[in-house]
Design an enzyme around this catalytic site. Structure first.
Site, PDB file in Angstrom:
ATOM      1  N   HIS A   1      -0.502   4.804   7.953  1.00  0.00           N
ATOM      2  CA  HIS A   1      -1.723   4.069   7.608  1.00  0.00           C
ATOM      3  C   HIS A   1      -1.856   2.942   8.621  1.00  0.00           C
ATOM      4  CE1 HIS A   1      -4.747   1.736   5.693  1.00  0.00           C
ATOM      5  NE2 HIS A   1      -3.919   0.724   5.514  1.00  0.00           N
TER       6      HIS A   1
ATOM      7  N   HIS B   1      -4.781   0.142  11.071  1.00  0.00           N
ATOM      8  CA  HIS B   1      -6.086  -0.520  11.247  1.00  0.00           C
ATOM      9  C   HIS B   1      -6.361  -0.621  12.747  1.00  0.00           C
ATOM     10  CE1 HIS B   1      -4.040  -2.976   7.808  1.00  0.00           C
ATOM     11  NE2 HIS B   1      -4.555  -1.890   7.275  1.00  0.00           N
TER      12      HIS B   1
ATOM     13  N   HIS C   1     -11.803  -0.887   6.510  1.00  0.00           N
ATOM     14  CA  HIS C   1     -10.376  -1.117   6.341  1.00  0.00           C
ATOM     15  C   HIS C   1      -9.538  -0.504   7.479  1.00  0.00           C
ATOM     16  CE1 HIS C   1      -6.684  -0.795   3.395  1.00  0.00           C
ATOM     17  NE2 HIS C   1      -6.322  -1.020   4.634  1.00  0.00           N
TER      18      HIS C   1
ATOM     19  N   GLU D   1       0.807  -1.226   0.000  1.00  0.00           N
ATOM     20  CA  GLU D   1       0.000   0.000   0.000  1.00  0.00           C
ATOM     21  C   GLU D   1       0.846   1.285   0.000  1.00  0.00           C
ATOM     22  OE1 GLU D   1      -4.167  -0.781   1.874  1.00  0.00           O
ATOM     23  OE2 GLU D   1      -2.694  -1.116   3.431  1.00  0.00           O
TER      24      GLU D   1
END
Ligand code: MN
Length: 268
Positions: free
Chosen positions: A97, A99, A167, A78
């Protein structure tokens, strides 16, 4: 390699480890920092669990998220999240980024995330919500194609955080310290909001309060104090860089480099 670059690579490793130690990252997620000497590049680890990232794992990428120097190492899928945000946002110098469990109920329901306490003002006035499906239909939900990264960056717009449907989230900062502050306190805000909503109606900060309190939380007095605190907690956990058995750390690597330089200087 310049001292600034050595320091920044070490900061990438530290930020990854702090955010893992504080429960924002686990085996997945990644932190990048813009290259200190070239705004057209950024620094990101090879594909590795964040808590294990060493300064030596950190590579340079251009804004197309291609490696500057080829390597055989496996890379994060990603990367375009980072490259496309740096391209769209010259004010951004660090990106994560993740989760994080704290964010997932909001990512799953689309419930608006709003600042509910003073440090939560780090969220900013608006947290946009991105659904990959809107533009790209059925995918495996990973943000891999440049156009997917661009779409995410467009939805992020001028804001601090973008939630990604089913996500996770992507957070930006003007510095790595501000980024880590924002990533941790936005998760804390999510936990508080979730808990408070179970008790009763919440009254978020007003736009004026968000603006004023948001400024406070990006002052060096706040970001340096928290960075030092979270580094101390990382040290205590035994996961600071250079502490893992058999793995050379950034600090040791840096000492060696400066010694070599001195020796060379004396010879001349
Ligand atoms: Mn992801």
């Amino acid at each position: 390699m310049s001292d600034r670059l050595i320091d920044t690579r070490a900061d990438v490793a530290r930020a990854n480890r702090i955010l893992a130690n504080e429960g924002v990252l686990d085996a997945f997620g990644h932190v990048s920092v813009r290259h200190p000497g070239d705004p057209g590049r950024y620094l990101l680890s090879r594909s590795r669990a964040p808590e294990l990232v060493e300064p030596e794992d950190v590579f340079e990428f251009d804004l197309n998220s291609e490696l500057v120097k080829p390597t055989n190492s496996r890379l994060y899928a990603e990367r375009v999240i980072h490259g496309e945000i740096y391209r769209a946002r010259p004010d951004v110098n660090a990106v994560v980024h993740h989760h994080a469990p704290a964010m997932m109920p909001f990512c799953i329901t689309g419930t608006s995330l709003v600042p509910v306490f003073h440090l939560g003002a780090a969220l900013g006035a608006k947290v946009p919500f991105w659904d990959q499906k809107d533009e790209f239909g059925d995918t495996n939900l990973l943000v891999v194609k440049p156009e997917e990264g661009r779409s995410l960056a467009r939805t992020l717009g001028p804001h601090n955080i973008v939630l990604m449907n089913r996500h996770g989230a992507t957070v930006v900062g003007a510095s790595v310290q501000e980024l880590v502050f924002r990533a941790i306190y936005s998760c804390r805000n999510a936990e508080f909001q979730f808990q408070a909503q179970a008790l009763g109606a919440i009254k978020p900060l007003s736009p004026g309060e968000i603006e004023r309190a948001g400024k406070l939380s990006s002052l060096p007095t706040a970001t340096h104090r928290t960075w030092e605190y979270w580094l101390m907690r990382l040290e205590k956990s035994g996961r600071a860089i250079g502490r893992a058995p058999g793995i050379a750390g950034g600090r040791r690597a840096r000492l060696v480099t400066s010694k070599k330089k001195k020796v060379r200087g004396r010879k001349r």
